[in-house]
Structures are given as C-alpha cells and as structure tokens.
Design a protein around this motif. Sequence first.
Motif, PDB file in Angstrom:
ATOM      1  N   GLU A  10       1.858  12.696  15.364  1.00 64.05           N
ATOM      2  CA  GLU A  10       1.844  11.480  14.540  1.00 64.05           C
ATOM      3  C   GLU A  10       1.018  10.385  15.199  1.00 64.05           C
ATOM      4  OE1 GLU A  10       6.015  10.746  14.019  1.00 64.05           O
ATOM      5  OE2 GLU A  10       6.168  12.168  12.338  1.00 64.05           O
ATOM      6  N   ALA A  14      -2.277   8.788  13.616  1.00 65.39           N
ATOM      7  CA  ALA A  14      -2.335   7.341  13.366  1.00 65.39           C
ATOM      8  C   ALA A  14      -3.603   6.737  13.964  1.00 65.39           C
ATOM      9  CB  ALA A  14      -1.099   6.658  13.943  1.00 65.39           C
ATOM     10  N   ALA A  17      -6.585   7.819  11.809  1.00 64.95           N
ATOM     11  CA  ALA A  17      -6.615   7.143  10.503  1.00 64.95           C
ATOM     12  C   ALA A  17      -7.044   5.688  10.647  1.00 64.95           C
ATOM     13  CB  ALA A  17      -5.244   7.223   9.833  1.00 64.95           C
ATOM     14  N   LEU A  26      -1.452   1.165   8.566  1.00 66.08           N
ATOM     15  CA  LEU A  26      -0.680   2.271   8.025  1.00 66.08           C
ATOM     16  C   LEU A  26       0.647   1.711   7.556  1.00 66.08           C
ATOM     17  CD1 LEU A  26      -1.475   5.098  10.586  1.00 66.08           C
ATOM     18  CD2 LEU A  26      -2.637   4.525   8.458  1.00 66.08           C
ATOM     19  N   VAL A  56       2.861   7.628   9.495  1.00 68.25           N
ATOM     20  CA  VAL A  56       2.522   9.047   9.513  1.00 68.25           C
ATOM     21  C   VAL A  56       3.801   9.842   9.679  1.00 68.25           C
ATOM     22  CG1 VAL A  56       1.233  10.864  10.704  1.00 68.25           C
ATOM     23  CG2 VAL A  56       0.294   8.557  10.601  1.00 68.25           C
ATOM     24  N   VAL A  71       0.062  10.691   5.496  1.00 72.48           N
ATOM     25  CA  VAL A  71      -0.489   9.456   6.045  1.00 72.48           C
ATOM     26  C   VAL A  71      -0.503   8.416   4.931  1.00 72.48           C
ATOM     27  CG1 VAL A  71      -2.468   8.406   7.214  1.00 72.48           C
ATOM     28  CG2 VAL A  71      -1.964  10.833   7.577  1.00 72.48           C
ATOM     29  N   CYS A  73      -1.601   4.733   3.841  1.00 73.92           N
ATOM     30  CA  CYS A  73      -2.595   3.733   4.254  1.00 73.92           C
ATOM     31  C   CYS A  73      -2.608   2.495   3.364  1.00 73.92           C
ATOM     32  CB  CYS A  73      -4.003   4.342   4.191  1.00 73.92           C
ATOM     33  SG  CYS A  73      -4.245   5.749   5.245  1.00 73.92           S
ATOM     34  N   VAL A  92      -8.232  12.666  10.407  1.00 67.36           N
ATOM     35  CA  VAL A  92      -6.928  13.110  10.896  1.00 67.36           C
ATOM     36  C   VAL A  92      -6.940  14.622  11.125  1.00 67.36           C
ATOM     37  CG1 VAL A  92      -4.485  13.375  10.258  1.00 67.36           C
ATOM     38  CG2 VAL A  92      -5.642  11.175   9.926  1.00 67.36           C
TER      39      VAL A  92
END
Length: 139
Positions: A10, A14, A17, A26, A56, A71, A73, A92
């Motif tokens: 995760e 993160a 992303a 996020l 995430v 994920v 966003c 990712v």
Amino acid sequence: MITVDPAGIEQTAARAALAVPGVQELHPSLRHSLADAATCLRRTFGSHPPSPEAGVHATHTPETDAWHLEVRCVLTDHRRALDTARDVRESVRAAVSSQLNARGRTGNVTIVVTVTRINGDRTPLRLHAAPQFENFSPE
C-alpha cells in the motif's frame, strides 16, 4: 518463500500514485474515514491528516499469489481524469510489480483506480440572455 506485507504494498502504491501529474491526494476509504472520525473524538483539534496509504487498499490471495489494489484519488482539473487514472494505474502496477519481483513473487496484480473528486478553479458557466435587437422588424 518471502512474505510480502500488504502495508508495504500500500505504501509503494501510494507513492507511485501521488507521483502522477494531476493527482492531488489519495482519498481514504470509508473504513479509514470512520476510524479517523472515532480517533478524532479522542484527539485535540491539531490532529494530522490521514496517511496517503489510507487511500490504497491491498488484498492478497495466497493460493494464486495474486494482488488486488484499490486506489482512491482526488485529482486536479489540469488533465483529463481518464488520462490521469490510466497513468495512476500503470504507475502503481509498475511500482508494485517491481517490488514483488524483487522478492521473487510473480503473482498477478490488479489495480482499480477510483476518482473520488476533481478539485479545481473552474469558472462557472454563465448563461447569457438572448441578444436584444433594437429597431428590428422582420420584413
């Protein structure tokens, strides 16, 4: 066999992303939001925002060594949301696959990207009245 911690996956997801242009932050899942709300009741007003990993969620299926990541966003309006979401998915996937390959894992990685909000300074639409013509006579 080397085990892989979902929290580490995760965190990697993160970071990947958030590195994509157009991703502002996020958004925590409902599970994290409820936990933060309960914790907030016990904290003073100067509490810190949730960690990026809260946006995430990774699950692992040991039988097939497959990973599924969600994920969530919040995007800026500087790019098309579809383009940004695709870039997040690929970024990712590359980061997580690299981490898993480094540990000798070859399972399938599935990524679902959810856009929860688009922030921006869009100017509101202005409706204009129909033009008024003086001394108009349809003849």
